[in-house]
Design an enzyme around this catalytic site. Structure first.
Site, PDB file in Angstrom:
ATOM      1  N   ASP A   1     -18.253 -26.126 -19.368  1.00 45.01           N
ATOM      2  CA  ASP A   1     -17.951 -27.188 -18.395  1.00 45.01           C
ATOM      3  C   ASP A   1     -17.710 -26.607 -17.002  1.00 45.01           C
ATOM      4  O   ASP A   1     -18.286 -27.079 -16.018  1.00 45.01           O
ATOM      5  CB  ASP A   1     -16.720 -27.995 -18.838  1.00 45.01           C
ATOM      6  CG  ASP A   1     -17.045 -28.965 -19.955  1.00 45.01           C
ATOM      7  OD1 ASP A   1     -18.116 -28.818 -20.571  1.00 45.01           O
ATOM      8  OD2 ASP A   1     -16.226 -29.871 -20.214  1.00 45.01           O
TER       9      ASP A   1
ATOM     10  N   ALA B   1     -12.670 -30.111 -15.213  1.00 41.84           N
ATOM     11  CA  ALA B   1     -13.374 -29.015 -14.532  1.00 41.84           C
ATOM     12  C   ALA B   1     -13.762 -29.429 -13.114  1.00 41.84           C
ATOM     13  O   ALA B   1     -13.697 -28.623 -12.181  1.00 41.84           O
ATOM     14  CB  ALA B   1     -14.624 -28.620 -15.323  1.00 41.84           C
TER      15      ALA B   1
ATOM     16  N   GLY C   1     -15.604 -36.739 -21.806  1.00 47.13           N
ATOM     17  CA  GLY C   1     -16.741 -35.854 -22.053  1.00 47.13           C
ATOM     18  C   GLY C   1     -17.573 -35.552 -20.830  1.00 47.13           C
ATOM     19  O   GLY C   1     -18.623 -34.938 -20.931  1.00 47.13           O
TER      20      GLY C   1
ATOM     21  N   PRO D   1     -14.733 -40.497 -15.274  1.00 46.04           N
ATOM     22  CA  PRO D   1     -13.742 -40.968 -16.247  1.00 46.04           C
ATOM     23  C   PRO D   1     -13.019 -39.789 -16.909  1.00 46.04           C
ATOM     24  O   PRO D   1     -13.638 -38.775 -17.228  1.00 46.04           O
ATOM     25  CB  PRO D   1     -14.572 -41.762 -17.260  1.00 46.04           C
ATOM     26  CG  PRO D   1     -15.996 -41.382 -17.025  1.00 46.04           C
ATOM     27  CD  PRO D   1     -16.095 -40.905 -15.607  1.00 46.04           C
TER      28      PRO D   1
HETATM   29  C1  MEV Z   1     -17.021 -30.089 -23.986  1.00 47.82           C
HETATM   30  O1  MEV Z   1     -17.718 -30.552 -22.846  1.00 47.82           O
HETATM   31  C2  MEV Z   1     -17.878 -29.152 -24.763  1.00 47.82           C
HETATM   32  C3  MEV Z   1     -17.231 -28.580 -26.024  1.00 47.82           C
HETATM   33  O2  MEV Z   1     -18.251 -27.807 -26.663  1.00 47.82           O
HETATM   34  C4  MEV Z   1     -16.024 -27.728 -25.707  1.00 47.82           C
HETATM   35  C5  MEV Z   1     -16.370 -26.417 -25.020  1.00 47.82           C
HETATM   36  O3  MEV Z   1     -17.520 -25.976 -25.055  1.00 47.82           O
HETATM   37  O4  MEV Z   1     -15.453 -25.815 -24.427  1.00 47.82           O
HETATM   38  C6  MEV Z   1     -16.818 -29.677 -26.987  1.00 47.82           C
END
Ligand code: MEV
Length: 310
Positions: free
Chosen positions: A148, A106, A101, A97
């Site tokens: 990521d 990536a 998150g 998705p």
């Molecule tokens: C995103 O998966 C993780 C965050 O900590 C952003 C980052 O580390 O670049 C929110």
């Protein structure tokens, strides 16, 4: 024709604080993948990148410097010593998705880089893939920590501190997660910049919260190394309280967190940038089905049950 894939990811503990130098733990999720396919195009057609899930068709020679996929493709081709515009049709597909998150950006870039190297018969290390993909991450994250691109490129659980080589990480025993999607898309760049604005307003408070999240990450590493799932669950819950206190939770996340806890999850937290996206619930074989049902009843759009192991 060559094809390459890359997994989605979850952050087990430490998101946001990792941008400010604290450690975090992330793991790949192979149930959902991004795929890149390179096929020859007619002579003179040049290189076209088709990302149907993003509704994008990019002609590489004409794409702007603000197009993450074009930026990463150009970097990879330069690394491969290709200076011309090759006649290739590159198709990108993703089951991950978007803006939820799970590292969709990536993963698309990683699959693309791997496919380009494979097309030219060149081996490529996870470190090089990660470095190339990092260049596209700033479009999605603003100020990315690099976690990521690293976990997606390495394809194994990692202990990550910004600016340091990642440590591939082996839990003593596999853990079982229910990953549930709120259905709310939340671009990482927005939550990361909202946290930055908060940090600029009140550095002392935010630094203290980031320290507490860092301590959760160290304790979670110990729990994982000892195979102590109840301790890890408690740390997920602690991490969620801290994330809420910096404003990256939301009603939909809290609803899913409460439902999973009530159904017997050992611990639950948002995963990734927050503001929507996915939550992760630490479950056991005996509770997975009940937690999955409770999450769906509470409005989750999709629930993936996945083991996380070495
Ligand atoms: C995103 O998966 C993780 C965050 O900590 C952003 C980052 O580390 O670049 C929110």
């Amino acid at each position: 024709m060559v094809t390459a894939t890359a997994p989605g990811k979850v952050i087990l503990v430490g998101e946001h604080a990792v941008v400010y130098g604290r450690p975090a733990i992330a793991a790949p999720v192979w149930q959902v993948v991004a795929t890149a396919t390179v096929a020859p195009a007619p002579p003179g057609a040049g290189c076209t990148i088709i990302a149907s899930d993003l509704g994008q068709v990019l002609q590489l020679a004409a794409a702007g410097e603000d197009e993450p996929l074009a930026v990463v493709a150009r970097l990879a081709l330069a690394r491969l010593g290709v200076s011309s515009d090759p006649d290739w049709r590159i198709e990108l597909r993703s089951e991950i998705p978007i803006a939820s998150g799970m590292g969709s950006g990536a993963a698309l870039s990683t699959a693309l880089v791997r496919a380009l190297f494979t097309q030219l018969g060149e081996p490529v290390t996870p470190a090089v893939v990660s470095e190339l993909v990092y260049a596209s991450e700033r479009f999605y994250h603003g100020t990315p920590s690099g976690i990521d691109n690293t976990v997606v490129a390495y394809g194994q659980p990692i202990w990550f501190v910004k600016g340091q080589p990642p440590e591939p990480f082996t839990p003593a025993a596999p853990i079982l997660l229910a990953i549930a999607d709120t259905g709310i898309r939340s671009p990482t760049v927005l939550t990361v910049s909202a946290v930055r604005a908060g940090w600029q307003r009140d550095r002392q408070r935010y630094e203290a919260i980031f320290d507490a999240i860092g301590a959760v990450a160290y304790a979670a590493r110990r729990a994982l190394e000892q195979g102590d799932a109840p301790a890890l669950g408690a740390l997920f819950n602690e991490n969620q309280v801290l994330l809420k206190s910096i404003g990256v939770s939301c009603d939909a996340i809290e609803r899913l967190v409460a439902a999973a806890r009530a159904a017997g999850a050992l611990g639950v937290k948002l995963s990734g940038a927050g503001g929507g996206g996915n939550i992760i619930a630490l479950v056991e074989d005996t509770t997975a089905a009940a937690v999955q049902a409770a999450l769906l009843a509470a409005g989750a759009h999709r629930v993936i049950i996945t083991p996380i192991s070495a």
